[in-house]
Design a protein around this motif. Sequence first.
Motif, short mmCIF file in Angstrom:
data_model
loop_
_atom_site.label_atom_id
_atom_site.label_comp_id
_atom_site.label_asym_id
_atom_site.label_seq_id
_atom_site.Cartn_x
_atom_site.Cartn_y
_atom_site.Cartn_z
N MET A 100 10.20 -1.50 -44.03
CA MET A 100 11.22 -2.53 -44.16
C MET A 100 10.46 -3.72 -45.08
O MET A 100 9.27 -3.78 -45.35
N VAL A 101 11.70 -4.42 -45.76
CA VAL A 101 11.20 -5.62 -46.53
C VAL A 101 12.42 -6.50 -46.28
O VAL A 101 13.60 -6.21 -46.11
N HIS A 102 11.83 -7.76 -46.29
CA HIS A 102 12.98 -8.84 -46.32
C HIS A 102 12.66 -10.11 -47.23
O HIS A 102 11.58 -10.27 -47.66
N ASN A 103 13.67 -10.97 -47.49
CA ASN A 103 13.63 -12.24 -48.32
C ASN A 103 14.35 -13.28 -47.35
O ASN A 103 15.51 -13.03 -46.87
N GLY A 104 13.62 -14.34 -46.90
CA GLY A 104 14.12 -15.37 -46.01
C GLY A 104 13.20 -15.76 -45.12
O GLY A 104 12.02 -15.75 -45.26
N GLY A 167 18.24 -17.41 -38.43
CA GLY A 167 17.73 -17.87 -39.66
C GLY A 167 18.27 -17.11 -41.07
O GLY A 167 19.48 -16.72 -40.82
N ALA A 168 17.61 -16.98 -41.91
CA ALA A 168 18.06 -16.32 -42.99
C ALA A 168 17.37 -14.94 -43.39
O ALA A 168 15.90 -14.97 -43.29
N TYR A 169 18.03 -13.92 -43.52
CA TYR A 169 17.31 -12.52 -43.96
C TYR A 169 18.22 -11.66 -44.54
O TYR A 169 19.00 -11.22 -44.05
N ALA A 170 17.72 -11.34 -45.72
CA ALA A 170 18.25 -10.25 -46.75
C ALA A 170 17.33 -9.09 -46.39
O ALA A 170 15.96 -9.33 -46.79
N THR A 171 17.54 -8.01 -45.78
CA THR A 171 16.77 -7.02 -45.39
C THR A 171 17.15 -5.58 -45.89
O THR A 171 18.26 -5.25 -46.00
N ILE A 172 15.96 -4.82 -46.08
CA ILE A 172 16.22 -3.45 -46.44
C ILE A 172 15.17 -2.62 -45.58
O ILE A 172 14.15 -2.81 -45.56
N ALA A 173 15.91 -1.50 -44.82
CA ALA A 173 15.07 -0.68 -44.19
C ALA A 173 15.41 0.77 -44.48
O ALA A 173 16.44 0.98 -44.91
N LEU A 174 14.00 1.51 -44.86
CA LEU A 174 13.98 2.92 -44.94
C LEU A 174 13.72 3.45 -43.79
O LEU A 174 12.67 3.25 -43.17
N ILE A 175 14.71 4.46 -43.39
CA ILE A 175 14.52 5.06 -42.00
C ILE A 175 14.12 6.45 -42.37
O ILE A 175 14.78 7.25 -42.89
N ALA A 176 12.90 7.04 -42.19
CA ALA A 176 12.18 7.99 -42.62
C ALA A 176 13.17 9.22 -42.31
O ALA A 176 13.55 9.80 -41.46
N VAL A 181 19.00 1.50 -45.14
CA VAL A 181 20.19 0.45 -44.72
C VAL A 181 19.85 -0.85 -45.29
O VAL A 181 18.53 -1.32 -45.18
N ALA A 182 20.93 -1.65 -45.60
CA ALA A 182 20.56 -3.01 -45.89
C ALA A 182 21.56 -4.10 -45.42
O ALA A 182 22.66 -3.54 -44.99
N PHE A 183 21.00 -5.22 -44.89
CA PHE A 183 22.04 -6.08 -44.36
C PHE A 183 21.44 -7.52 -44.30
O PHE A 183 20.34 -7.99 -44.82
N THR A 184 22.47 -8.55 -43.91
CA THR A 184 22.00 -9.76 -44.22
C THR A 184 22.10 -10.53 -42.82
O THR A 184 23.00 -9.81 -41.89
N ASP A 185 21.60 -11.56 -42.55
CA ASP A 185 21.91 -12.70 -41.59
C ASP A 185 23.46 -12.95 -41.58
O ASP A 185 24.24 -12.82 -42.48
N PRO A 186 23.96 -13.56 -40.23
CA PRO A 186 25.34 -13.72 -39.90
C PRO A 186 26.04 -14.75 -41.11
O PRO A 186 27.16 -14.70 -41.34
N TYR A 205 21.24 5.11 -56.02
CA TYR A 205 21.35 3.73 -55.80
C TYR A 205 20.51 2.74 -55.56
O TYR A 205 19.12 3.14 -55.27
N ALA A 206 20.62 1.55 -55.73
CA ALA A 206 19.66 0.59 -55.64
C ALA A 206 20.08 -0.82 -54.87
O ALA A 206 21.34 -1.26 -55.17
N PHE A 207 19.44 -1.41 -53.89
CA PHE A 207 19.79 -2.72 -53.43
C PHE A 207 18.55 -3.58 -53.99
O PHE A 207 17.37 -3.28 -54.25
N ALA A 208 19.04 -5.00 -54.48
CA ALA A 208 18.17 -5.84 -55.17
C ALA A 208 18.59 -7.18 -54.95
O ALA A 208 19.72 -7.50 -54.41
#
Length: 479
Positions: A100-104, A167-176, A181-186, A205-208
């Motif tokens: 996983m990686v996130h920004n926030g 809080g704030a989180y733009a997140t990308i998770a790689l499930i082996a 999956v990419a998601f944001t906070d509400p 595809y890319a999420f950035a």
Amino acid sequence: MCGILGIVGVNEKEDVYNELICGLTTLQHRGQDSAGLVTFDRTFHLEKKLGVASEVFKQNDLDSCRGAWGLGHTRYATQGETRLMDAQPFTLNHPYGIAMVHNGNITNFEQLRENLAQDHRYLIETSNDLEFLLYTFGLELEKTGMFRVTPESVFQAVEGVQRKVQGAYATIALIAGQGMVAFTDPCGIRPLLLGRKDTETGPAYAFASETKCFDYLGYTPIHQLGAGEAIFIDANKKIHTHSGVSKRQAFCVFEYIYLSQADTSFHGRLVASDREKLGHVIAKRFQERGFDPDIVIDVPSSGYFFAQGLAEALGIPYKKGLIKNNQAKRSFISPTQALRKKIVHQKHNPLKTVIQGKKVAVVDDSIVRGTTSKHICDLIRRAGAEAVYFVSGAPAIKHPCIYGVDMPDPGEMVAAIRTEEEVAEFMGADAVVYPSLEDMRSLYQGIGICDACFSGEYPSNVSEETLEAIRQEKVLSCR
Ligand code: AMP
């Protein structure tokens, strides 16, 4: 603030690490403390280092980074120290294997720390709040009880995270082996976009965090994730979307003002053009107050487009009046005011021939502590200016950001404790000119922005106690 990237490559034969590194260099302005990447073939391959992406990854280390699916991260440590153990991505081997990686920035960290320890016997080891997101996501995914993930189980887990983590989180998770999956906070505070590239052997595809990353890598931006939205790309590269737990969208307006680069677009709006438009609005404030500068100059580099717009609307020349020393370090994040002043003094050199005898409007993107602006006013005066109007592209900053942008305590913010006249006096300017909060809000009508650093209106409804806890955490982390 950080830069995040996730790539679902064309096919299993093409390793994705080179593309990840190239992408990270385009997001480098979002964080230079550490760079990291993870790829997956039969297992995760993780590489992270302190420093910038173009310098820290060595071919020897990367030879083992096999796989067409991967994540990348550049970190700017707003909370915590710059230690390798805090660098992202993080991985978890159960359930399934998740990277996983996130920004926030997460605001209810105390409560999460307690719940994870008491209910699930987790120890939080780093000062990076990605741990809270990763463990909560893992627990929620485990709860769905599926042998293999399905889009429904992934979205259920995302919703579980969105209910628990504030809080704030733009997140990308790689499930082996199962998808990304990419998601944001509400409130969708931090940016996250999906891009697509069509090749002869199929799509990638890319999420950035920014569209400029897509431009360099050859992807076309196809969607910006809205508040609470989740997108899952399954192992067959089929895309599934879900609206998730959402509130009113509150996209960080400081992304347009300072954080993102001018060649990025959010919600179909180019950052450079919006900065120019704010410059046009600021021209009205000049006219109202009867100021008549001869020239407009910028504080390089992020003041440029505001300055262009201002000069255009006032019908006076834009000139290059300050040269930036690109070798100077970043002043803003230095721990003491003495050090910040020292670095600011090494940053700019005025062009006397441009400035001498002129009434100068000098434009920066924002004023926070006033360290930069005070020094610039002094430089311009000493270069012989007849008058100095210091212009901020952003409205007056008066409140801390609790969503991942490094901002000092309000006691240190020049505009939080002074009137506009007092700010001008502090800086040694003839006047300071800001757009008003309403000016900025009317520019972004229809988008749904977070402007808490200007207005104090936090979209995720934080209590006074939480604000104080965040302030304390920041004070501790600066030691
Ligand atoms: P200050 O000198 O404290 O008034 O800060 C304003 C200067 O710092 C401006 O030149 C901005 O471009 C820059 N700046 C504003 N916000 C940030 C931030 N969160 N991190 C780093 N630099 C910033």
